[in-house]
Design a protein around this motif. Structure first.
Motif, PDB file in Angstrom:
ATOM      1  N   ASP A  71       0.813  -1.216   0.000  1.00 40.95           N
ATOM      2  CA  ASP A  71       0.000   0.000   0.000  1.00 40.95           C
ATOM      3  C   ASP A  71       0.849   1.270   0.000  1.00 40.95           C
ATOM      4  N   ARG A 106      -0.661   7.465   0.589  1.00 38.23           N
ATOM      5  CA  ARG A 106      -1.225   6.446   1.481  1.00 38.23           C
ATOM      6  C   ARG A 106      -1.878   7.098   2.696  1.00 38.23           C
ATOM      7  N   ALA A 161      -4.762   9.890   0.969  1.00 44.52           N
ATOM      8  CA  ALA A 161      -5.771   9.312   0.062  1.00 44.52           C
ATOM      9  C   ALA A 161      -6.315  10.335  -0.926  1.00 44.52           C
ATOM     10  N   LYS A 171      -1.532  11.120  -6.143  1.00 41.54           N
ATOM     11  CA  LYS A 171      -1.305   9.700  -6.431  1.00 41.54           C
ATOM     12  C   LYS A 171      -0.280   9.572  -7.549  1.00 41.54           C
ATOM     13  N   ASP A 197      -6.628  -1.683  -5.192  1.00 37.07           N
ATOM     14  CA  ASP A 197      -7.072  -0.466  -5.876  1.00 37.07           C
ATOM     15  C   ASP A 197      -8.522  -0.110  -5.567  1.00 37.07           C
ATOM     16  N   PHE A 210      -8.606   1.811  -2.432  1.00 34.58           N
ATOM     17  CA  PHE A 210      -8.061   3.155  -2.611  1.00 34.58           C
ATOM     18  C   PHE A 210      -9.132   4.088  -3.184  1.00 34.58           C
ATOM     19  N   LYS A 255     -11.360   5.239  -0.377  1.00 32.39           N
ATOM     20  CA  LYS A 255     -10.683   6.189   0.492  1.00 32.39           C
ATOM     21  C   LYS A 255     -10.472   7.538  -0.215  1.00 32.39           C
ATOM     22  N   GLU A 256     -10.208   7.480  -1.513  1.00 33.54           N
ATOM     23  CA  GLU A 256     -10.045   8.720  -2.278  1.00 33.54           C
ATOM     24  C   GLU A 256     -11.339   9.536  -2.284  1.00 33.54           C
TER      25      GLU A 256
END
Length: 333
Positions: free
Chosen positions: A37, A45, A48, A53, A178, A181, A184-185
């Motif tokens: 991660d 990380r 987020a 990214k 992914d 992620f 969380k994004e």
């Protein structure tokens, strides 16, 4: 239905084991059930935020090491000098050995070689590292005559099972793919756009174009922040500690000792954020300092936008190349 419950229980136990045990988590990494991660950067990380990214780059190798080189290089360092970022091939030496802070190693110096010690520390941890004696390298006349001490059962247990960071390790095991992620994004972007807040472990620059580790900007983190108070008295004490460390290692057989301080990302990209304490400059320019320093700060300041990764606290390939050039010139390797 009962089989499904058992399978679900087994799956939960495996994930719980990954949060507790290094062996289980490594096995799950190998099988692909959990993935790294940190692959898009440590700051991504933690934050987020999708605008930060960026896949971790693979910097080109140097291929400089040589069996006939007269220099043996030893390095005490932190994450900037981890094996995935630096190796023997980056230096014109015939031997390279790195030891991480707080992980002592025994070494035996070759008196027929030029033995050089490079002490590397990122700015945020320098005050912690030199507040106590530096004993990461244990120099012995003959390491073969003094075998490694066996760890006690309790030490082995503590090394294998992690109780303090179980929650973080569980999160890594559960939400490293992914799809996680993306969730969380979405949450992080919503929080930033609606409430102008990021996760507490990071800080955004005033123009929102850069992300920093929160401890680098939070003045309550006295030993870590670039903007916390730093007295002349503490600077003198830190310089004296560096001098004492170098003198001791030279008495143990090292021919030369060098110091390398890596600036915090915020110190380069937003030093006007607050009252910058100028730790690196004050250490390197102190008239009391007897140890030659690799001056990364000035070079990074002149190339501020090129030296750090957007998604990470660590340097970019440009920043790494710049540091390597400075080290090679200073150490003659």
């Amino acid at each position: 239905m009962r089989i499904f419950r058992y399978l679900l229980l087994l799956f939960a136990l495996v994930l719980w084991g990954a949060g507790l045990s290094s062996t289980v988590s490594h096995w799950l990494y190998k099988t692909g059930l959990i993935v790294d991660d940190y692959r898009f950067g440590d700051l991504y990380r933690l934050s987020a935020l999708p605008q930060f990214k960026q896949k971790q780059p693979i910097c080109p190798p140097s291929n400089r090491s040589s069996d006939t080189a007269s220099t043996h290089l030893y390095l005490i360092g932190d994450s900037f000098s981890e094996p995935q970022r630096l190796s023997e091939s980056d230096f014109r030496v015939s031997h390279f050995q790195r030891v991480a802070w707080e992980h002592p190693q025994r070494i035996q110096l070759d008196p027929n070689k030029r033995n050089v010690l490079l002490i590397e520390s990122v700015e945020r941890h320098f005050r912690e590292h030199f507040a106590i004696p530096v004993n990461e390298l244990i120099v012995e006349n003959d390491t073969s005559q003094t075998p490694n001490q066996q760890s006690s059962l309790s030490q082995q247990w503590n090394r294998e099972f992690h109780r303090k960071d179980v929650e973080e390790r569980l999160e890594s095991a559960l939400f490293s793919h992914d799809w996680a992620f993306w969730i969380k994004e979405f949450k992080a972007a919503l929080t930033l756009n609606w409430f102008d807040r990021a996760y507490t472990s990071v800080s955004l620059s005033k123009d929102k174009k850069n992300v920093f580790l929160h401890s680098d900007t939070d003045t309550s983190k006295v030993l870590n922040s670039s903007f916390s108070i730093l007295t002349d008295r503490e600077v003198n004490a830190l310089v004296d500690s560096v001098n004492t460390t170098a003198e001791r290692y030279q008495k143990l057989g090292f021919d030369e000792v060098y110091l390398s301080l890596i600036p915090n990302k915020a110190s380069i990209l937003e030093r006007n954020r607050g009252d910058y304490n100028h730790l690196i400059e004050r250490i390197q320019n102190s008239p009391r300092l007897k140890v030659p320093a690799v001056n990364t700060y000035d070079s990074f300041q002149k190339n501020a936008t090129l030296v750090y990764l957007k998604s990470d606290t660590h340097w970019s390939c440009n920043g790494r190349a710049m540091w390597l050039t400075l080290v090679r010139e200073k150490l003659g390797i």
